[in-house]
Design an enzyme around this catalytic site. Structure first.
Site, PDB file in Angstrom:
ATOM      1  N   GLY A   1      -8.597 -10.136  -0.610  1.00 51.28           N
ATOM      2  CA  GLY A   1      -8.731 -10.376  -2.051  1.00 51.28           C
ATOM      3  C   GLY A   1     -10.027 -11.102  -2.333  1.00 51.28           C
ATOM      4  O   GLY A   1     -10.581 -11.736  -1.431  1.00 51.28           O
TER       5      GLY A   1
ATOM      6  N   CYS B   1      -7.765 -10.621   6.218  1.00 50.36           N
ATOM      7  CA  CYS B   1      -8.847 -11.295   5.516  1.00 50.36           C
ATOM      8  C   CYS B   1      -8.299 -12.448   4.657  1.00 50.36           C
ATOM      9  O   CYS B   1      -7.896 -13.466   5.191  1.00 50.36           O
ATOM     10  CB  CYS B   1      -9.659 -10.285   4.708  1.00 50.36           C
ATOM     11  N   TYR B   2      -8.209 -12.272   3.339  1.00 51.93           N
ATOM     12  CA  TYR B   2      -7.639 -13.324   2.497  1.00 51.93           C
ATOM     13  C   TYR B   2      -6.228 -13.666   2.996  1.00 51.93           C
ATOM     14  O   TYR B   2      -5.819 -14.825   3.028  1.00 51.93           O
ATOM     15  CB  TYR B   2      -7.588 -12.839   1.046  1.00 51.93           C
TER      16      TYR B   2
ATOM     17  N   HIS C   1     -11.303  -6.148   8.553  1.00 52.93           N
ATOM     18  CA  HIS C   1     -10.503  -5.132   7.856  1.00 52.93           C
ATOM     19  C   HIS C   1     -10.189  -3.961   8.793  1.00 52.93           C
ATOM     20  O   HIS C   1     -11.017  -3.071   8.955  1.00 52.93           O
ATOM     21  CB  HIS C   1     -11.262  -4.631   6.624  1.00 52.93           C
TER      22      HIS C   1
ATOM     23  N   GLU D   1      -8.342  -1.574   8.260  1.00 54.73           N
ATOM     24  CA  GLU D   1      -8.027  -0.361   7.494  1.00 54.73           C
ATOM     25  C   GLU D   1      -9.249   0.497   7.179  1.00 54.73           C
ATOM     26  O   GLU D   1      -9.104   1.643   6.775  1.00 54.73           O
ATOM     27  CB  GLU D   1      -7.286  -0.737   6.200  1.00 54.73           C
TER      28      GLU D   1
ATOM     29  N   ASP E   1      -1.174  19.437  -8.013  1.00 55.98           N
ATOM     30  CA  ASP E   1      -0.162  18.414  -8.299  1.00 55.98           C
ATOM     31  C   ASP E   1       0.999  18.967  -9.123  1.00 55.98           C
ATOM     32  O   ASP E   1       2.164  18.748  -8.793  1.00 55.98           O
ATOM     33  CB  ASP E   1      -0.792  17.219  -9.030  1.00 55.98           C
TER      34      ASP E   1
ATOM     35  N   LYS F   1      -3.080  12.358  -2.509  1.00 54.66           N
ATOM     36  CA  LYS F   1      -3.350  13.796  -2.618  1.00 54.66           C
ATOM     37  C   LYS F   1      -3.121  14.536  -1.282  1.00 54.66           C
ATOM     38  O   LYS F   1      -2.523  15.601  -1.252  1.00 54.66           O
ATOM     39  CB  LYS F   1      -4.806  13.979  -3.055  1.00 54.66           C
TER      40      LYS F   1
END
Ligand code: XMP
Length: 517
Positions: A56, A82-83, A168, A170, A225, A373
Site C-alpha cells: 500500500g 511490503c506494507y 513483491h 506477485e 464476456d 478475462k
C-alpha cells in the site's frame, strides 16, 4: 466467488490484482477484500484459510487501525507483502523505520543461514517498492532473507504460520515470486490447490441457480464476456433467458456473420433488434466524440426499455434480472481504496446499459464478476464454445461510431466497414489475428490528393490501428510485417471506393487511446 480460501486485504497497492491472479494461477481460490469487509466477516465468525495483506502507498506510522481481530487468530496463516510485512513488524513488536534510502525496482535478495524455499536459487532478483522498512525484527520472528542493501527482505514467525515479504512476489520481475507464494500457501498455510475451470464454472452456475425461476434479459453483444455469461446462464435458466442483440448500424461486417453463427450454432435464444434507423437519426450531424458516445449509450437504454415493455404487454413476460458479463477488474476498481473518494478524470464515457437496471427496476446478475478475462476464456472453452469466438478482439459498445471521425454518415460507414473487413480477412489469411490484441480501421474525414489510373483523385484516408495490450489500460502499436501492411493498403485503396490513402497509427497508449474517439 462463493467460498474463497484466500482473502487478499487490499491496502491500495497497484499490484493487488496481480496477487490474486498469481494465487489463482497456482490453483488457489482467492478474492480481494477491503479491511472493513475483512473485519466484518471476522465479526460474523467467517474466516478464510489464509489472509494476505497487500502492499500500500501509506506508512504504518499513520495507520490508526487495530489489527488484533486478525492476529488474535493464532492458527490463521497470514502473509504480509511490503506494507503488509511492515504491519506484521509493527504489530508483533519490532521496529519499522522511515526510509532514508528506499528500494525501488530490481534488488537482489539472498537467504540467510540454511533456510531455503523449494526450487529457488540462493540469490534472486526481485521487485521492491518501499521506503519504510522493518529495521528490528520482532522477537518471535526469524529473518530468512536480506537484500544486497542489507535490509530485511523476508521474515517468518517461529511458531505461527505467519510470514512477511518486503518485496513483491506477485510481479513478473520477481523471477521466483510464484514459487515463493506457492511455498507459503502449500508448506506454511497447508492449503490444497484445487481451483480450476470446473470450480469456476460450478461457482458461476450456483450464482445463477440462486435466482430461481425468474425471467432474465441479456444485453447480448456477441463478445466474449456476454457470450460466456449467457451460455452458462442458459444451462440453468433455459427458456427463461432472452438474449437481445441490438443492430445499431455501427457494426462491422464480421459482426453480422458472427451473430448469425451464434444463432445457428448455440442453444441461445437471440433476438436481433434492428435499430439502425433509430441510431442514424439520433446521430445525424453529431461530430463531437463524447456527444456521440452519450447518444449511443442512451439509445441502447431506450431500445431495451421498449423491448421490456413489449414483452410485458405482448407476451406477459416480466423481466426481473439483467444478465451482464461484468468482470473482476471492474469490481475491484469499484472497491479499491485508491478509487473510493478519489477523483478521476473522464477520458471517455464507456457505453453500457448501466442506466437500465434503475429505470426498469431490474436486478443485476453477474456470474463472471469474480473472474479475470483469461479465466473467462478458459471457462468459455470448458463450456464447449469455439476458440475463434472466445479469442475475438474486443469491440467497443459504440462500435464504428467512434471509428468514424466526424459525423456518422452512410458513405463513411461503408468505407470503414469495407476496409475493416479487408484487414480482418488479411489477418486471418496470414494467421496474424491472434498476434495482436485489437486491429481495426478508422475513417478520417480529411481529403488528400492521389492518382488513380490516369486521373487525379481527391479522397479520404483510412487509418490502420493495431495494438498489443493485456488489459486495454496501456497499449503499444503492433509490429506487423511490411508485406502484410502493403497488402492491406493495396487492397483497401483498390477495393474501397473513396479511399486513396492508408496510414498506420504508431502511437502507444498513453498518450494516445486505443480508439480514436
Ligand atoms: P481506449 O480507447 O479507451 O479503449 O483506449 C480501451 C479498450 O476499451 C474499448 N472501448 C470500449 N469498450 N465500451 C466498451 O465496451 C466503450 O464505450 C469503449 N470504448 C473503448 C476499446 O476498444 C479498447 O479495447
Amino acid at each position: 466467488m462463493l467460498h474463497t480460501k484466500i482473502w487478499i486485504v487490499d491496502f491500495g497497492s497497484q499490484y493487488t490484482q496481480l496477487i490474486t491472479r498469481k494465487t489463482r494461477e497456482l490453483g488457489y481460490s482467492s478474492e480481494i477484500i477491503t479491511l472493513d469487509e475483512c473485519r466484518s466477516r471476522f465479526e460474523k465468525k467467517s474466516l478464510p484459510e489464509c489472509l494476505v495483506l497487500s502492499g500500500g502507498p501509506q506508512s504504518v506510522f499513520e495507520d490508526p487501525n487495530d489489527y488484533s481481530f486478525m492476529f488474535n487468530e493464532l492458527s490463521l496463516p497470514v502473509l504480509g507483502i511490503c506494507y503488509g510485512m511492515q504491519l506484521l513488524g509493527k504489530y508483533f513488536g519490532g521496529v519499522v523505520e522511515k526510509g532514508i534510502i528506499g528500494e525501488y525496482g530490481h534488488a537482489d535478495i539472498h537467504f540467510l543461514n540454511t533456510f531455503r524455499i523449494n526450487h529457488t536459487p540462493n540469490t534472486m532478483s526481485v521487485w521492491m517498492s518501499h521506503s519504510d522498512h522493518v529495521s528490528a525484527v520482532p522477537k518471535e520472528f526469524d529473518i530468512i532473507m536480506k537484500s544486497s542493501n542489507g535490509l530485511v527482505a523476508a521474515i517468518k514467525h517461529l511458531t505461527r504460520p505467519v510470514m512477511g515479504l518486503q518485496f513483491h512476489p506477485e510481479v513478473e520481475h520477481s523471477k521466483h515470486g510464484k514459487q515463493i507464494l506457492d511455498y507459503f500457501y502449500q508448506e506454511i498455510a497447508g492449503i490444497k490447490s484445487d481451483w480450476n475451470a470446473q470450480e469456476m464454472l460450478n461457482d458461476a452456475l450456483a450464482m445463477v441457480k440462486k435466482i430461481g425461476n425468474k425471467k432474465v434479459l441479456c444485453a447480448f453483444s456477441g463478445g466474449v464476456d456476454s457470450l460466456v455469461a449467457a451460455t452458462l446462464a442458459q444451462k440453468v435458466l433455459g427458456e427463461n433467458l432472452h438474449c437481445f442483440f441490438v443492430d445499431n448500424g455501427l457494426l462491422r461486417l464480421q459482426d453480422h456473420e458472427h451473430i448469425k453463427k451464434l444463432q445457428a450454432e448455440t442453444n441461445l435464444k437471440i433476438e436481433i433488434i434492428d435499430a439502425k434507423i433509430d441510431f442514424y437519426e439520433a446521430l445525424a450531424n453529431v461530430d463531437e466524440p463524447e456527444k456521440k458516445r452519450k447518444i449511443i449509450g442512451a439509445k441502447f437504454i431506450d431500445i431495451f426499455e421498449t423491448k421490456v415493455k413489449e414483452y410485458q404487454e405482448k407476451y406477459q413476460i416480466h423481466f426481473e434480472y439483467l444478465l451482464q458479463g461484468t468482470l473482476y477488474p471492474d469490481v475491484i476498481e469499484s472497491i479499491s481504496p485508491h478509487i473510493a473518494g478519489g477523483k478521476s478524470v473522464t477520458i471517455k464515457s464507456h457505453h453500457n446499459v448501466g442506466g437500465l437496471p434503475e429505470r426498469m427496476k431490474l436486478t443485476l446478475l453477474e456470474p463472471l464478476r469474480f473472474l479475470f478475462k483469461d479465466e473467462v476464456r478458459v471457462m468459455g472453452l470448458a463450456l464447449g464454445l469455439k476458440k475463434e469466438w472466445i479469442f475475438r478482439h474486443p469491440f467497443p459498445g459504440p462500435g464504428l461510431g467512434v471509428r468514424i471521425l466526424g459525423a456518422v454518415e452512410p458513405g463513411a460507414i461503408r468505407m470503414v466497414q469495407e476496409s475493416d473487413q479487408i484487414l480482418y480477412e488479411e489477418l486471418i489469411e496470414s494467421k496474424l489475428y491472434d498476434s495482436t490484441w485489437q486491429a481495426f480501421t478508422v475513417f478520417l474525414p480529411v481529403k488528400t490528393v492521389g492518382v488513380k489510373g490516369d486521373g487525379r483523385a481527391y479522397e479520404n484516408v483510412i487509418c490502420l490501428r493495431m495494438v498489443n495490450s493485456s488489459d486495454g489500460m496501456t497499449a503499444n502499436w503492433s509490429y506487423f510485417p511490411h508485406e502484410f501492411l502493403e497488402e492491406v493498403s493495396r487492397r483497401i485503396t483498390n477495393e474501397v471506393k473513396g479511399i486513396t490513402r492508408v496510414v498506420y497509427d504508431i502511437t502507444s497508449k498513453p498518450p494516445g487511446t486505443i480508439e480514436w474517439e
